[in-house]
Write an enzyme that holds these catalytic residues in place. Structure first.
Site, PDB file in Angstrom:
ATOM      1  N   HIS A 150     -63.643  15.291 -24.510  1.00 40.56           N
ATOM      2  CA  HIS A 150     -64.009  14.568 -23.293  1.00 40.56           C
ATOM      3  C   HIS A 150     -62.784  13.891 -22.695  1.00 40.56           C
ATOM      4  O   HIS A 150     -61.964  13.324 -23.414  1.00 40.56           O
ATOM      5  CB  HIS A 150     -65.065  13.509 -23.599  1.00 40.56           C
ATOM      6  CG  HIS A 150     -66.385  14.073 -24.005  1.00 40.56           C
ATOM      7  ND1 HIS A 150     -67.373  14.397 -23.098  1.00 40.56           N
ATOM      8  CD2 HIS A 150     -66.873  14.386 -25.232  1.00 40.56           C
ATOM      9  CE1 HIS A 150     -68.419  14.887 -23.749  1.00 40.56           C
ATOM     10  NE2 HIS A 150     -68.137  14.882 -25.040  1.00 40.56           N
ATOM     11  N   CYS A 156     -66.739  19.891 -23.402  1.00 41.55           N
ATOM     12  CA  CYS A 156     -67.547  19.769 -24.616  1.00 41.55           C
ATOM     13  C   CYS A 156     -68.626  20.866 -24.669  1.00 41.55           C
ATOM     14  O   CYS A 156     -68.290  22.022 -24.876  1.00 41.55           O
ATOM     15  CB  CYS A 156     -68.128  18.372 -24.742  1.00 41.55           C
ATOM     16  SG  CYS A 156     -68.622  17.969 -26.442  1.00 41.55           S
ATOM     17  N   GLU A 193     -63.654  12.294 -19.525  1.00 43.25           N
ATOM     18  CA  GLU A 193     -64.390  11.565 -18.495  1.00 43.25           C
ATOM     19  C   GLU A 193     -65.230  10.420 -19.037  1.00 43.25           C
ATOM     20  O   GLU A 193     -65.819   9.657 -18.261  1.00 43.25           O
ATOM     21  CB  GLU A 193     -65.299  12.549 -17.737  1.00 43.25           C
ATOM     22  CG  GLU A 193     -66.623  12.887 -18.395  1.00 43.25           C
ATOM     23  CD  GLU A 193     -66.558  13.542 -19.782  1.00 43.25           C
ATOM     24  OE1 GLU A 193     -67.616  13.618 -20.423  1.00 43.25           O
ATOM     25  OE2 GLU A 193     -65.476  13.958 -20.226  1.00 43.25           O
TER      26      GLU A 193
END
Length: 252
Positions: free
Chosen positions: A179, A89, A181
């Site tokens: 993302h 990101c 995670e």
């Protein structure tokens, strides 16, 4: 037993490494997590790979966030020294910016929610992403976008809204605009603190259990990719046969 060491830079409290850190540790590497906005950022001499996470600030907002200068410097040094990089990101936007790309506010507004991205042909020959499914699920939460890739960078995944979703600078520095995670709890925190992101979030995905289901699918797809990145770090450290970036990396 010697282990590869990975430096993780976290630019914001809102964007922790979450399970990504657990995946790396389980893959056999040591990590050092540094809160980039409040802790000294170490030199790369003792590390074999670099991870840069997300955050709400702009990639070039150095006046308000002067510590970004050091984060950008570590990314530049990693590229120069051919140290494996995984940037997510904001991290991907920083990687693009320091390499000569362009980051701007998205003309079509924020990209938010569990979304599919499309693997590009170049990823079929990529050491990290060659086994990625054709349309993997990811979690999106960004306002700024990479509108121009750095010279020579390779686009590896795209989306209908914003095309530069995953890319590689050189043969070892990877940027993911999305993302992989984020936990459901983290995603809900973003929405609670960002009305514009909450407004753009798909209403159907707010239903109970929907974010958790998406996170589970994202984990299943992307954990092997993170494990492969750990192998790159091991190769960089000379602990795993082969050179970082070659195809068909063995998993740790």
């Amino acid at each position: 037993m010697a282990k590869a060491r990975i430096l993780i830079l976290q630019p914001a409290q809102s964007d922790p490494p979450g399970p990504l850190a657990d995946w790396l540790i389980a893959a056999g590497v040591d990590i050092q997590l540094v809160l980039a906005d409040r802790e000294p950022i170490p030199a790369l001499d003792d590390f074999h790979a670099l991870v840069v996470l997300g955050g709400p600030m702009g990639a070039e907002d150095l006046g308000a966030h002067p510590w970004l200068v050091e984060v950008r410097a570590r990314l530049t040094e990693s590229i120069r020294r051919r140290i494996p990089v995984l940037s997510i990101c904001l991290g991907a936007q920083l990687l693009a910016s320091v390499s000569g790309g362009m980051v701007e506010p998205g003309e079509d507004g924020p990209e938010v929610g569990a979304r599919l991205v499309a693997k590009r042909d170049a990823a079929e020959q990529d050491a990290l992403l060659e086994d990625l499914p054709l349309t993997p699920l990811v979690m999106q939460a960004h306002r700024d976008v990479i509108t121009e890739l750095p010279p020579g960078a390779q686009r590896l995944a795209a989306s209908p809204k914003y095309e530069n979703q995953a890319f590689r600078v050189g043969d070892l520095a990877y940027g993911f605009q999305f993302h992989i995670e984020a936990t459901a709890e983290v995603v809900r925190g973003w929405l609670a603190n960002s009305p514009d992101l909450a407004e753009a979030f798909p209403a159907v995905q707010i239903a109970p259990g929907k974010i958790e289901d998406a996170v589970e699918e994202i984990t299943e797809t992307w954990r092997p990719i993170v494990e492969r990145f750990a192998t790159m770090a091991g190769q960089q450290a000379g602990l795993v046969p082969g050179s970082p970036g070659r195809r068909r990396l063995p998993l740790l």
